[in-house]
Motif scaffolding. Structure first.
Motif, mmCIF file in Angstrom:
data_model
loop_
_atom_site.group_PDB
_atom_site.id
_atom_site.type_symbol
_atom_site.label_atom_id
_atom_site.label_comp_id
_atom_site.label_asym_id
_atom_site.label_seq_id
_atom_site.Cartn_x
_atom_site.Cartn_y
_atom_site.Cartn_z
ATOM 1 N N ARG A 22 8.368 21.617 82.683
ATOM 2 C CA ARG A 22 9.098 20.526 83.323
ATOM 3 C C ARG A 22 8.132 19.459 83.822
ATOM 4 O O ARG A 22 8.383 18.248 83.699
ATOM 5 N N ASP A 33 16.836 24.110 80.996
ATOM 6 C CA ASP A 33 16.464 23.056 81.940
ATOM 7 C C ASP A 33 16.877 21.714 81.363
ATOM 8 O O ASP A 33 16.923 21.537 80.136
ATOM 9 N N PRO A 39 17.422 26.492 87.310
ATOM 10 C CA PRO A 39 17.755 25.310 88.133
ATOM 11 C C PRO A 39 19.022 25.533 88.940
ATOM 12 O O PRO A 39 19.993 26.117 88.450
#
Length: 733
Positions: A432, A397, A367
Motif C-alpha cells: 500500500r 485493498d 482494511p
C-alpha cells in the motif's frame, strides 16, 4: 408374555371328589395321587414308571409343600385329569370344567394359546418333553401366570399315549422375569443414550451448539420436565440454554451472582451432584433458596456440576414434575451426562475464544473500510477457512492514488494460520505504501517482492495489482502468480481478462513484472479473487473459473430499495462459496465497477498515451482499438480504424520528439447511425504536409491513406501542439 424355549402342553383338572368319602377311600385316593406323582416324576426324568408299591412316601408332602400340582392327559381319549392343587392353581371348578384339551386352551390368554398348542403338538409328534409359561384368564377376569413341564409316554407299540407332568403358579416368578427384562431394556436404552449423547456432544463445535444438543437430548425412561445449562463466569451463572421453563421464570438467574446457599453452588463447590427427591427435601436442605423455586412447580431436581480439567465451569439442572427417588443407575446416568457436557462445553468455549481471537486479528489485518473513489463503486468480502483457526493470509485493498487513479490489490500469503496472517499484514502495508507513493504498477510489485524476500519468513505470496485510470477507464494490471481478473460486461456476459504473469512475491527479489493494459466501458465490473474461491482438492481451476463466471454473469440480483447492486452481486458470489462443501481455504473477494468520472464521458471511449521511445506500444494500441470497436458494436470499421490509427500515431512520433495522446470515441446519432472518431494529439507545432511520394519512396503515403479511407479528417491547433483526427461512419444497425 415371555416364554421358555421348551414347548408347553395343556393342563387337565382331576375329577371332583364328593365331600362324603370314607376313610378307606381317602387313603386309597392319597395312594393313587402319590403313585401318579411318582409316575409323573419318573416320566419327567425319563425313568421307568414306578409300581404301586414303589411310590415314595415323601413325594406327596414335597409337592404339597412346594405348591406343585400334577396332571395326566390321555391323548387318545383327549381327557385331562389333575389333582386338586392343579385345579386350584388354574382357578378351576372341577365340577364344571370340560376336561378336553380345547376347553383347557380356551382358558389361556389369546396370545399364549397358539404357542402352547404348537409346543404340545411337537412334543406328541416327537415323543418328547415340553414346557412354558402361559397366562390363565380366570372366569372372573383375573389373570395369573402358570408354568408347566410335561413328557409324552408311548404305549407298547411306540405310539404316543399319555402326557404327564407338573404345574405350579409362576406369577411371582414371571413378574420377576418381567422386571428383569424391563430393567435390561432400560439399561440398553441408557447405554444407547450415552453413546448418542457422546456422539452429538462431540460434534458440537460452539457453545451454542452444546446448549442446543443438551436441551434436545431424549433421556431414557420417564424424561425430565425441565433442563437448564449454565456456565460459570466470574462467580456468576450465565444461562446458555433451557427447555421446559418460561423465559421470565429463569431470567432472574441469568448472569446473577451464585448464591452460596443454593444447591447449584453446593454442586459446584463440592464437585458432586446434588439430588433432591421432593419439595420437602429441597425446603429442608435449602430453606433460603426455596421461596424462589416453589412457584415453578417442580417436585424433584438434579444439579450436575460441569468439570473440565479439575475445574468447575458450570452446572446442569435436570428437574421433574413428580417426586422421584432416583436409583443408583439413574444417578450414574446423570453424572455421566454431566461429565460429557462439561468436557464438550470446555472444548466449545476454547473454540469460541480462538475463533474470536482469529476474527479480531483478521479484522485488524484487513482494511476497516474501503475508501470511496469518485467514478468507481467497490464491494469486498472475506470468508475464513472452513477448518482450523479460521484465519489466513488472503487480503484485499483499495488504494487511492495520485492523479485521481485508484489501486486494486488482491493477494494470498501461503498458508492459513496466525503466521501467514502476520506476514500478510506486513506485506499489505508495504504494498500500500509503495502504491501510494505513485510508483507504476510494475515497480510496486517488484518492490513488494523484494520486501517479502528480505523478511525471510519462508513464505511466498501471490498477488494481482491493478491501477485504474478513473477518468478514462484504463486498467494497468500486474500479476505475480495469481489468478487472472474476470470482467463482467454491461450486457451480463463475462470474460477472463488475460494478464501477463510473473513469479509469486518473495521467490526472486530481482523479478521484473510486465504490465497488461485493458479498458473498461462505463458499468463494467472487474472481479479479483483468491484461489480459495475457485480451487480445491475436488475442484480443478478451470471448473472453478467457469463457476465463478456463471456466478458473476447473468442478470444482477434483485435488491431492496437503497441496496447497491454490486453489493448484492458480492453477496451472491460469497453465498455460493460459503455453501460449497468443497471449500477448504479462506477467500478474499474484490469487485470494482467503473462508473466513469463525475463529469461524465461519451458513452464509449478509449484513451492511450504512446511514449516517444515506446514504438512497440503502437502494436498494442492496434489490438486494443480492434477489441474496443468490436465491443462497441461497429466491428466492420475495425480494419480501417486500425490502419488509419497506425498512420496518424506513427506520423506524430516520427515527426516530433514528444509523446502522443490517442483518444478514440464512438458517437450515436439520432437516426441510429454511429460515428467513430479518433484523435492524435502531440506537442509539436510542425504541421503535417501532404506529399506525393515517388514510386520507390518508403514513406509519405500516410495522409493519402487517411484522405482516401476516412469519411472525414483534419488537423486542428490546440494552443501548444496540434490535433489530427479522422472519422468513420457506420450505417444504422
Amino acid at each position: 408374555m415371555a416364554t421358555e424355549p421348551e414347548p408347553q402342553g395343556p393342563v387337565r383338572r382331576p375329577p371332583l371328589r364328593p365331600p362324603e368319602q370314607s376313610v378307606r377311600e381317602r387313603e386309597r385316593g392319597a395312594r393313587e395321587r402319590a403313585l401318579r406323582g411318582a409316575y409323573v416324576a419318573a416320566a419327567a426324568r425319563g425313568m421307568p414308571p414306578p409300581t404301586s408299591d414303589s411310590a415314595p412316601e415323601w413325594l406327596e408332602p414335597a409337592m404339597a409343600a412346594n405348591g406343585i400340582g400334577s396332571f395326566d392327559w390321555d391323548i387318545r381319549r383327549d381327557v385331562l385329569e389333575g389333582d386338586l392343587r392343579a385345579c386350584s392353581i388354574l382357578g378351576l371348578d372341577p365340577d364344571r370344567f370340560d376336561r378336553s384339551s380345547d376347553a383347557f386352551l380356551a382358558l389361556l390368554h389369546p396370545e399364549d394359546a397358539p404357542v402352547v398348542r404348537r409346543r404340545v403338538e411337537r412334543a406328541v409328534a416327537e415323543l418328547g418333553q415340553c414346557g412354558a409359561y402361559y397366562r390363565i384368564v380366570a372366569p372372573g377376569g383375573q389373570m395369573r401366570a402358570v408354568r408347566f413341564r410335561g413328557r409324552v409316554l408311548a404305549d407298547v407299540e411306540g405310539r404316543p399315549s399319555r402326557m404327564v407332568g407338573f404345574i405350579w403358579d409362576a406369577t411371582a416368578e414371571l413378574h420377576k422375569r418381567t422386571r428383569a427384562d424391563r430393567m435390561a431394556v432400560l439399561r440398553e436404552e441408557r447405554t444407547r443414550f450415552i453413546k448418542e449423547a457422546a456422539r452429538a456432544l462431540s460434534e458440537a463445535v460452539t457453545v451454542r451448539d452444546v446448549a442446543r444438543v443438551f436441551t434436545e437430548l431424549p433421556l431414557p425412561g420417564r424424561p425430565p420436565d425441565g433442563l437448564v445449562l449454565a456456565s460459570l463466569e466470574n462467580g456468576r451463572l450465565q444461562i446458555l440454554g433451557a427447555t421446559g421453563y418460561r423465559r421470565e421464570a429463569i431470567q432472574p438467574y441469568d448472569r446473577a451472582p451464585l448464591d452460596a446457599r443454593h444447591p447449584a453452588a453446593d454442586a459446584i463447590r463440592t464437585r458432586v451432584p446434588v439430588f433432591l427427591a421432593s419439595r420437602d427435601e429441597y425446603r429442608e436442605r435449602y430453606p433460603d433458596a426455596w421461596p424462589r423455586v416453589s412457584p415453578l412447580g417442580r417436585r424433584s431436581w438434579a444439579f450436575l456440576p460441569l468439570i473440565a480439567g479439575s475445574r468447575p465451569i458450570g452446572v446442569c439442572l435436570v428437574s421433574f414434575d413428580d417426586d422421584r427417588q432416583l436409583d443408583s443407575d439413574d444417578r450414574i446416568l446423570l453424572s455421566t451426562l454431566g461429565g460429557l457436557v462439561g468436557q464438550s462445553l470446555a472444548r466449545a468455549r476454547l473454540h469460541d475464544a480462538e475463533h474470536e481471537l482469529a476474527s479480531g486479528l483478521q479484522r485488524v489485518m484487513l482494511p476497516r473500510r474501503v475508501p470511496p473513489v469518485p467514478g468507481t463503486t467497490t464491494a469486498v468480502r472475506y470468508l475464513p477457512a472452513g477448518t482450523g483457526l479460521l484465519i489466513g493470509g488472503d487480503w484485499y485493498d483499495v488504494v487511492p492514488l495520485p492523479g485521481g487513479h485508484v489501486g486494486l490489490v488482491i493477494g494470498d500469503v501461503q498458508g492459513h494460520d496466525v503466521h501467514a496472517a502476520g506476514v500478510m499484514g506486513q506485506l499489505r502495508i508495504a504494498l500500500r505504501a509503495y502504491a501510494a507513493e505513485g510508483h507504476p504498477p510494475a515497480a510496486v510489485m517488484a518492490r513488494a517482492s523484494r520486501f517479502l524476500a528480505d523478511l525471510d519468513t519462508g513464505h511466498f505470496a501471490t498477488c494481482t495489482y491493478a491501477e485504474v485510470n478513473v477518468e478514462y477507464g484504463v486498467v494497468y494490471a500486474v500479476r505475480a502468480g495469481h489468478l487472472d481478473p474476470v470482467v463482467r460486461r454491461v450486457d451480463g456476459s463475462t470474460v477472463v481478462q488475460p494478464v501477463v504473469g510473473g513469479l509469486p512475491l518473495g521467490i526472486s527479489p530481482e523479478e521484473e513484472y510486465k504490465v497488461t493494459r485493458f479498458t473498461l466501458d462505463p458499468g463494467e465490473v472487474v472481479v479479483l479473487t483468491t484461489d480459495g474461491l475457485v480451487e480445491a482438492r475436488t475442484l480443478d481451476l478451470d471448473e472453478g473459473m467457469d463457476r465463478l463466471r456463471q456466478a458473476v454473469g447473468g442478470p444482477l440480483p434483485e435488491t431492496a430499495k437503497g441496496v447497491e447492486p454490486l453489493e448484492a452481486l458480492a453477496d451472491r458470489i460469497a453465498a455460493e462459496a460459503a455453501e460449497s462443501a468443497e471449500r477448504e481455504d479462506d477467500i478474499a473477494l474484490l469487485l470494482m465497477r467503473w462508473d466513469g468520472p463525475a463529469g461524465g464521458l461519451p458513452q464509449q471511449q478509449l484513451r492511450r498515451r504512446i511514449g516517444q521511445a515506446d514504438l512497440a506500444r503502437i502494436a498494442e494500441l492496434r489490438g486494443e482499438l480492434r477489441d474496443a470497436v468490436s465491443r462497441w458494436g461497429v466491428g466492420d470499421l475495425a480494419d480501417t480504424a486500425e490502419l488509419l490509427a497506425s498512420e496518424l500515431v506513427t506520423n506524430a512520433l516520427v515527426h516530433t520528439d514528444r509523446d502522443a495522446m490517442v483518444t478514440a470515441r464512438l458517437y450515436r446519432d439520432g437516426d441510429g447511425s454511429a460515428r467513430f472518431r479518433l484523435e492524435v494529439e502531440d506537442d509539436s507545432d510542425q504541421w503535417p504536409t501532404r506529399r506525393t511520394p515517388g514510386e520507390q519512396a518508403a514513406s509519405g503515403r500516410g495522409l493519402m491513406l487517411v484522405e482516401a479511407l476516412a469519411d472525414s479528417w483534419g488537423v486542428e491547433p490546440r494552443g501548444s501542439g496540434k490535433r489530427m483526427w479522422f472519422e468513420l461512419t457506420a450505417a444504422p444497425g
